[in-house]
Design a protein around this motif. Structure first.
Motif, PDB file in Angstrom:
ATOM      1  N   HIS A 178     -12.996   1.658  -2.543  1.00  0.00           N
ATOM      2  CA  HIS A 178     -13.737   1.962  -1.316  1.00  0.00           C
ATOM      3  C   HIS A 178     -14.070   0.668  -0.582  1.00  0.00           C
ATOM      4  O   HIS A 178     -15.096   0.578   0.106  1.00  0.00           O
ATOM      5  N   PHE A 179     -13.212  -0.324  -0.685  1.00  0.00           N
ATOM      6  CA  PHE A 179     -13.467  -1.628  -0.064  1.00  0.00           C
ATOM      7  C   PHE A 179     -13.527  -1.540   1.467  1.00  0.00           C
ATOM      8  O   PHE A 179     -14.043  -2.440   2.131  1.00  0.00           O
ATOM      9  N   TYR A 180     -13.009  -0.465   2.033  1.00  0.00           N
ATOM     10  CA  TYR A 180     -13.033  -0.293   3.493  1.00  0.00           C
ATOM     11  C   TYR A 180     -14.451  -0.133   4.031  1.00  0.00           C
ATOM     12  O   TYR A 180     -14.691  -0.256   5.241  1.00  0.00           O
ATOM     13  N   GLU A 181     -15.416   0.157   3.146  1.00  0.00           N
ATOM     14  CA  GLU A 181     -16.799   0.336   3.586  1.00  0.00           C
ATOM     15  C   GLU A 181     -17.492  -0.996   3.872  1.00  0.00           C
ATOM     16  O   GLU A 181     -18.588  -1.012   4.438  1.00  0.00           O
TER      17      GLU A 181
ATOM     18  N   TYR B 299      -7.887 -10.859   5.946  1.00  0.00           N
ATOM     19  CA  TYR B 299      -7.036 -10.265   4.913  1.00  0.00           C
ATOM     20  C   TYR B 299      -7.109 -11.093   3.637  1.00  0.00           C
ATOM     21  O   TYR B 299      -7.173 -10.543   2.525  1.00  0.00           O
ATOM     22  N   GLU B 300      -7.130 -12.422   3.784  1.00  0.00           N
ATOM     23  CA  GLU B 300      -7.169 -13.301   2.615  1.00  0.00           C
ATOM     24  C   GLU B 300      -8.443 -13.096   1.806  1.00  0.00           C
ATOM     25  O   GLU B 300      -8.415 -13.104   0.569  1.00  0.00           O
ATOM     26  N   ALA B 301      -9.573 -12.877   2.498  1.00  0.00           N
ATOM     27  CA  ALA B 301     -10.839 -12.655   1.796  1.00  0.00           C
ATOM     28  C   ALA B 301     -10.795 -11.342   1.014  1.00  0.00           C
ATOM     29  O   ALA B 301     -11.258 -11.272  -0.135  1.00  0.00           O
TER      30      ALA B 301
ATOM     31  N   ALA C 117     -10.859 -11.011  -3.161  1.00  0.00           N
ATOM     32  CA  ALA C 117     -11.994 -10.318  -3.783  1.00  0.00           C
ATOM     33  C   ALA C 117     -11.580  -9.091  -4.583  1.00  0.00           C
ATOM     34  O   ALA C 117     -12.289  -8.698  -5.514  1.00  0.00           O
ATOM     35  N   PHE C 118     -10.457  -8.497  -4.227  1.00  0.00           N
ATOM     36  CA  PHE C 118     -10.090  -7.227  -4.860  1.00  0.00           C
ATOM     37  C   PHE C 118      -9.739  -7.402  -6.339  1.00  0.00           C
ATOM     38  O   PHE C 118      -9.003  -8.311  -6.724  1.00  0.00           O
ATOM     39  N   GLU C 119     -10.255  -6.497  -7.167  1.00  0.00           N
ATOM     40  CA  GLU C 119      -9.910  -6.441  -8.588  1.00  0.00           C
ATOM     41  C   GLU C 119      -9.689  -4.982  -8.973  1.00  0.00           C
ATOM     42  O   GLU C 119     -10.430  -4.092  -8.528  1.00  0.00           O
ATOM     43  N   TRP C 120      -8.695  -4.741  -9.810  1.00  0.00           N
ATOM     44  CA  TRP C 120      -8.433  -3.381 -10.268  1.00  0.00           C
ATOM     45  C   TRP C 120      -9.607  -2.857 -11.072  1.00  0.00           C
ATOM     46  O   TRP C 120     -10.191  -3.595 -11.881  1.00  0.00           O
TER      47      TRP C 120
ATOM     48  N   ALA D 200      -6.058   2.855   1.191  1.00  0.00           N
ATOM     49  CA  ALA D 200      -7.404   2.556   1.688  1.00  0.00           C
ATOM     50  C   ALA D 200      -7.389   1.588   2.854  1.00  0.00           C
ATOM     51  O   ALA D 200      -8.330   1.576   3.663  1.00  0.00           O
ATOM     52  N   GLU D 201      -6.344   0.775   2.966  1.00  0.00           N
ATOM     53  CA  GLU D 201      -6.260  -0.138   4.108  1.00  0.00           C
ATOM     54  C   GLU D 201      -6.286   0.620   5.437  1.00  0.00           C
ATOM     55  O   GLU D 201      -6.702   0.075   6.459  1.00  0.00           O
TER      56      GLU D 201
END
Length: 557
Positions: free
Chosen positions: A8-11, A17-19, A23-26, A226-227
């Motif tokens: 739910h990173f879109y929230e 994009y690089e940030a 930051a994203f982790e499974w 989600a993008e």
């Protein structure tokens, strides 16, 4: 059941994009079953719609997540009573209708393995896949019931057949048989690494390969999906649609299951063929916001006269395409027709899907580029010979995905350990696609390392077509390649050497075309058949497809 915040990173607001990528982790739970997340978590909300379903005959239905759960539980109990155990394979050969998704959910609840199958398959194609995976059961619709019956006696493992809207034989049962089963189902714990689905894909050598995926597969698809929500920051109000039949990873896991994971409605339209005007009608009728499909479908929609004068398409917010090259004219048409809707291109394959794509909310879309590595996926270009990431930016190499730790990557080819070892080398899953990546991280597709034909988004094996044609008495030898086509991207082109005493006639061409349509699938038939005296061969007797491609290029120039 946890919410799985990672997807739910879109929230959140992201400065770049690089940030987001850094930051994203499974987030992979210790216990994970796809059925729980695409169905059960939403079932307590009586108003939450899962499917708006239509058929070409005019039937319309609306199913809530509660409806889906009840039907899936009944089917899971029915399968259990029929002897389906953990790990058993069950085929699903249905059109684009809720029962297809319900069947997957039920099979996963039973901790069995679903095997999606195209309704376009003829007896050879359908029978091979069911036999290869040792399917113990199959759910089949009206367009494929007779095809299955034609080969059933050759399928030793197949015990249970459920028909949907097709009168059953004495050895089958109709879908309504599940009504006697309980609407409650107690599911056993599932590990994210447990087998979940086998999706067959075609290559250039040998028979189609069964690509085995684990339950974690769904999680691997979510970042790219989600993008689409980054600009809005929410999934609220979204309605999803893909015209592609749900037997392929590019529809089932790129659109259907992610839509259900986020608890949103999906528009299902069950028809024998794609009709571009109907697509516009569906957009207007259901307020579709997110549409995704092959470039071929968009090209066909581009031929509809004055669509914005005839249909209200203002609801469309995002259009995505994949499976074949997207030209600048398609992107321009999308943004003009749908009043500035974002366009997202996606790239992947059955073994590792949705690993590259546009992230239009954070980076500009570039015509001719497939996009950027999706957060969570490590994608690069390697040397095709060594599988080492030594290829310089802008230079052509083989596109590869880091295998370990990526939930979207396949487990193995079913019963083909040697082929699995060839696919995964030096820690990389090799896509067999040639491409480049520039200094800014944008990937481009340059061609195939093999000869697979991509037509209307379908991956077609030339060898499978060759075998079907060569089995006809009038054919002495045959070679098949893909040739460019303005609408479908590529189409199969067959070069046929006829048997002694046989004439290469228009009648024979039609016979061979129909043979492939009937025994394999309509999208696989050669749109061009040329009768030749001999075929170019290698020293080992293999058809030199490169020479055939050169011949076509010369004749078309």
């Amino acid at each position: 059941m946890s919410r799985l915040d990672a997807y739910h990173f879109y929230e959140r607001d992201w400065e770049s994009y690089e940030a987001l990528r850094e930051a994203f982790e499974w987030e992979i739970p210790e216990r994970f079953n796809m059925a729980e997340y695409v169905c059960d978590q939403w079932a307590d909300d009586p108003e939450r719609v899962a499917f708006y379903a239509e058929s070409a005959a005019g039937e319309r239905r609306t199913l809530t997540y509660g409806d889906v759960q009840e039907e899936a539980n009944r089917l899971a109990n029915y399968l259990a009573s029929a002897g389906v155990e953990r790990g058993d394979r069950v085929g699903i050969c249905l059109g684009q209708r809720p029962e297809a998704a319900i069947a997957h959910v039920a099979i996963w609840k039973r901790n069995a393995v679903s095997v999606p199958l195209s309704t376009q398959f003829g007896p050879d194609a359908l029978g091979y896949r069911l036999d290869d995976c040792g399917a113990i059961g199959c759910v089949v619709g009206p367009s494929s019931a007779d095809t299955l019956r034609e080969v059933r006696d050759d399928l030793d493992a197949l015990e249970t057949v459920l028909t949907v809207d097709a009168p059953p034989t004495s050895a089958e049962a109709e879908w309504s048989a599940i009504d006697e089963a309980s609407a409650r189902f107690e599911r056993e714990p599932t590990d994210p690494e447990d087998d979940a689905t086998i999706i067959y894909t075609s290559g250039t050598t040998g028979n189609p390969k069964g690509v085995l995926h684990a339950h974690r597969l769904l999680l691997g698809h979510l970042p790219a999906f989600a993008e689409n929500f980054l600009a809005a920051g929410t999934t609220d109000g979204t309605v999803f649609r893909t015209p592609v039949e749900w037997s392929w990873i590019g529809s089932l896991f790129s659109m259907v299951m992610p839509t259900l994971f986020y608890g949103r409605p999906l528009v299902a339209y069950d028809a024998d063929r794609f009709d571009p005007e109907t697509e516009f009608e569906l957009v207007e009728r259901y307020g579709i916001t997110n549409w995704g499909g092959p470039t071929t479908a968009l090209r066909m929609m581009m031929q509809v006269d004055a669509p914005t004068d005839r249909f209200d398409v203002a609801s469309i917010e995002s259009v995505s395409a994949g499976g074949e090259a997207v030209g600048e004219s398609v992107i321009t048409w999308v943004t003009e027709t749908f009043d500035g809707a974002s366009f997202e291109e996606a790239y992947g394959q059955t073994e590792a899907n949705l690993v590259v794509g546009d992230c239009s909310a954070l980076r500009p879309v570039r015509a001719g580029k497939m996009g950027l590595a999706v957060p969570g996926h490590e994608v690069t270009v390697v040397d095709p010979e060594t599988a080492e990431p030594t290829v310089e930016a802008g230079e052509v190499g083989e596109i590869a995905v880091r295998y370990e730790g990526d939930p979207v990557c396949f487990v193995e080819y079913w019963d083909e350990p040697d082929l699995t070892d060839e696919k995964v080398r030096n820690g990389w899953l090799l896509t067999e696609d040639l491409g480049t990546v520039d200094e800014e991280g944008y990937f481009s597709f340059e061609g195939r390392t093999d000869d697979v034909i991509i037509t209307s988004g379908y991956r077609v094996s030339p060898e499978e077509i060759e075998e079907t044609l060569a089995s006809h008495d009038a054919v002495a030898d045959v070679g098949v390649i893909g040739v460019p086509d303005d609408q479908r991207g590529e189409v199969p082109n067959a070069f046929v050497v006829v048997a002694d005493g046989t004439e290469g006639s228009a009648t024979l061409k039609r016979t061979l075309e129909e043979r492939v349509k009937d025994r394999l699938a309509p999208y696989e038939y050669p749109r061009r058949i040329e009768f030749v005296d001999e075929l170019p061969k290698t020293s080992t007797g293999k058809v030199r497809r490169e020479s055939l491609r050169e011949r076509v290029a010369t004749s078309d120039s």
